[in-house]
Motif scaffolding. Structure first.
Motif, PDB file in Angstrom:
ATOM      1  N   ASP A 188      49.131  55.610  64.448  1.00 31.66           N
ATOM      2  CA  ASP A 188      50.549  55.759  64.148  1.00 31.66           C
ATOM      3  C   ASP A 188      51.359  56.290  65.326  1.00 31.66           C
ATOM      4  O   ASP A 188      52.586  56.323  65.265  1.00 31.66           O
ATOM      5  N   ARG A 189      50.697  56.708  66.414  1.00 29.23           N
ATOM      6  CA  ARG A 189      51.443  57.255  67.557  1.00 29.23           C
ATOM      7  C   ARG A 189      52.201  56.176  68.338  1.00 29.23           C
ATOM      8  O   ARG A 189      53.415  56.304  68.533  1.00 29.23           O
ATOM      9  N   PRO A 190      51.563  55.091  68.828  1.00 29.40           N
ATOM     10  CA  PRO A 190      52.361  54.029  69.456  1.00 29.40           C
ATOM     11  C   PRO A 190      53.370  53.427  68.487  1.00 29.40           C
ATOM     12  O   PRO A 190      54.482  53.043  68.883  1.00 29.40           O
ATOM     13  N   TRP A 191      52.998  53.380  67.218  1.00 27.38           N
ATOM     14  CA  TRP A 191      53.853  52.800  66.178  1.00 27.38           C
ATOM     15  C   TRP A 191      55.151  53.584  66.027  1.00 27.38           C
ATOM     16  O   TRP A 191      56.246  52.998  66.023  1.00 27.38           O
ATOM     17  N   PHE A 235      47.393  56.827  73.086  1.00 28.56           N
ATOM     18  CA  PHE A 235      48.388  57.477  73.936  1.00 28.56           C
ATOM     19  C   PHE A 235      48.556  56.778  75.275  1.00 28.56           C
ATOM     20  O   PHE A 235      49.644  56.826  75.865  1.00 28.56           O
ATOM     21  N   ASP A 236      47.513  56.108  75.764  1.00 25.73           N
ATOM     22  CA  ASP A 236      47.705  55.253  76.935  1.00 25.73           C
ATOM     23  C   ASP A 236      48.734  54.169  76.629  1.00 25.73           C
ATOM     24  O   ASP A 236      49.564  53.821  77.486  1.00 25.73           O
ATOM     25  N   GLN A 237      48.692  53.644  75.413  1.00 28.35           N
ATOM     26  CA  GLN A 237      49.673  52.635  75.025  1.00 28.35           C
ATOM     27  C   GLN A 237      51.067  53.236  74.960  1.00 28.35           C
ATOM     28  O   GLN A 237      52.048  52.608  75.392  1.00 28.35           O
ATOM     29  N   VAL A 238      51.197  54.456  74.418  1.00 25.23           N
ATOM     30  CA  VAL A 238      52.503  55.116  74.390  1.00 25.23           C
ATOM     31  C   VAL A 238      53.061  55.223  75.805  1.00 25.23           C
ATOM     32  O   VAL A 238      54.227  54.867  76.064  1.00 25.23           O
ATOM     33  N   LEU A 239      52.252  55.711  76.750  1.00 26.74           N
ATOM     34  CA  LEU A 239      52.730  55.880  78.122  1.00 26.74           C
ATOM     35  C   LEU A 239      53.105  54.543  78.750  1.00 26.74           C
ATOM     36  O   LEU A 239      54.136  54.439  79.443  1.00 26.74           O
ATOM     37  N   ALA A 240      52.293  53.509  78.515  1.00 27.21           N
ATOM     38  CA  ALA A 240      52.595  52.194  79.086  1.00 27.21           C
ATOM     39  C   ALA A 240      53.892  51.640  78.516  1.00 27.21           C
ATOM     40  O   ALA A 240      54.719  51.071  79.246  1.00 27.21           O
ATOM     41  N   LYS A 254      58.301  63.741  77.685  1.00 26.78           N
ATOM     42  CA  LYS A 254      57.945  63.983  76.279  1.00 26.78           C
ATOM     43  C   LYS A 254      56.600  63.334  75.951  1.00 26.78           C
ATOM     44  O   LYS A 254      55.739  63.952  75.305  1.00 26.78           O
ATOM     45  N   ALA A 255      56.409  62.091  76.400  1.00 26.52           N
ATOM     46  CA  ALA A 255      55.159  61.398  76.120  1.00 26.52           C
ATOM     47  C   ALA A 255      53.984  62.108  76.782  1.00 26.52           C
ATOM     48  O   ALA A 255      52.915  62.274  76.179  1.00 26.52           O
ATOM     49  N   VAL A 256      54.144  62.549  78.020  1.00 25.99           N
ATOM     50  CA  VAL A 256      53.076  63.249  78.733  1.00 25.99           C
ATOM     51  C   VAL A 256      52.763  64.579  78.057  1.00 25.99           C
ATOM     52  O   VAL A 256      51.590  64.933  77.876  1.00 25.99           O
TER      53      VAL A 256
END
Length: 339
Positions: A188-191, A235-240, A254-256
């Motif tokens: 649910d994080r990248p989502w 979380f790699d997907q969030v950062l990308a 914020k993402a980091v």
């Protein structure tokens, strides 16, 4: 078109599924459908879902997966079958208060926004604690990007629970409601980051009608095997994704920070993992820190409390030492070859 589709994945939750199914029955309406996705359960769960779809729960549809794919993939199976104007989620080991879906639907229709976020009740044994959406005004439509910052405190993107809300079908049609296939945890994080970056409008509406079980033995959060490490991929997907955003310079810190907080949490409780998994967790976490933009990471680590800062600095030293060792070995091999 049906008014609402509710996607409910189940996997080996025979002890808890009756509560979820009864709560759906108490929320049923003629224009609601309940998509009961069996993610290849090996206990008595499929029989419970079959009885529900055969008439035990009005509007229930039993969807069977041929192989276990995890929560993200099971939710996608339900989304692919959804026919409603709105979409909601529930997990098979949780339950709803009577009438919760109708109240949430009335709120999102009155507001006319892309999605709403609701409070929920966290259930641990006999304890009941209301958890609030970390966002300011209720029943006021705003820009979802306003739910991302600041980096220094919890915000709406740190409240990722898909079942704590309701979503207009236009988000599904745009591809914003599907999850990354195969993610076993942190799906649910990248989502939630994608929703807040790309949807046009949202609101927090209160309505704590979802009861979320914590600490049950079948929950993946209680199992210390390698599936837990999928948070790194999530979380790699969030950062990308954030790196390509038009406001990436504002959002990356914020993402980091969130990524670092989750790494520190897992490392700090690594005794719950199998030894080989704990070792892999430390290696992968150190590598993840190395992929983050160094100046941002420096500032984030400096801003965190002493315990987490020390832990994260230790991981960075581990990675640098491993890198220096590898470089020394490579130089030795090269010198040997030259002689």
């Amino acid at each position: 078109m049906l008014k609402l589709s509710v996607v409910v994945p189940f996997h080996n939750v025979q002890a808890y599924a009756p509560d979820a199914l009864k709560s759906l029955e108490l929320n049923a309406r003629g224009d609601f459908e309940f998509l009961l996705v069996d993610d290849r359960s090996t206990d008595g769960t499929p029989a419970l879902l079959e009885r529900a779809a055969a008439g035990g729960v009005p509007g229930a549809v039993h969807l069977r997966r041929d192989r276990n794919g995890g929560l993200a993939t099971a939710r996608n199976t339900g989304l692919d079958a959804a026919r409603g104007e709105y979409v909601a989620f529930l997990d098979g080991d949780d339950w709803l208060a009577p009438g919760h879906l109708a109240r949430t639907l009335a709120a999102i229709e009155a507001l006319g926004c892309d999605f709403v976020r609701t409070d929920h009740v966290q259930v641990t044994g006999r304890s009941r604690v209301v958890q609030r959406v970390p966002y300011g005004p209720e029943m006021v439509v705003g820009d979802p990007r306003g739910g991302i910052l600041p980096a220094s405190r919890a915000t709406a993107v740190d409240y990722p629970y898909a079942w704590a809300g309701m979503y207009h079908r236009r988000l599904l049609d745009r591809g914003l409601l599907h999850f990354t296939d195969g993610l076993r945890t942190a799906e649910d994080r990248p989502w939630i980051w994608r929703l807040h970056r790309e949807a046009a409008s949202f609101a927090a509406v209160g309505l704590p009608g979802v009861f979320y079980r914590r600490g049950i033995p079948t929950s993946l959060t209680q199992i210390g095997d390698e599936r837990q490490l999928d948070f790194i991929r999530a979380f790699d997907q969030v950062l990308a994704d954030v790196a390509t955003d038009r406001e990436s310079e504002l959002l990356i810190p914020k993402a980091v920070r969130t990524y670092c907080a989750i790494i520190a949490h897992h490392i700090g409780s690594s005794e719950r993992f199998e030894p080989a998994v704990a070792k892999k967790l430390r290696f992968m976490s150190a590598a993840a820190l190395g992929r983050m933009p160094a100046p941002v990471l420096d500032r984030v680590i400096a801003s965190m409390d002493a315990e987490r800062s020390a832990l994260l600095r230790g991981l960075r030293r581990r990675r640098r030492a491993a890198g220096a060792h590898a470089a020394g070995q490579a130089a030795g091999y090269a010198a040997g070859a030259a002689s």
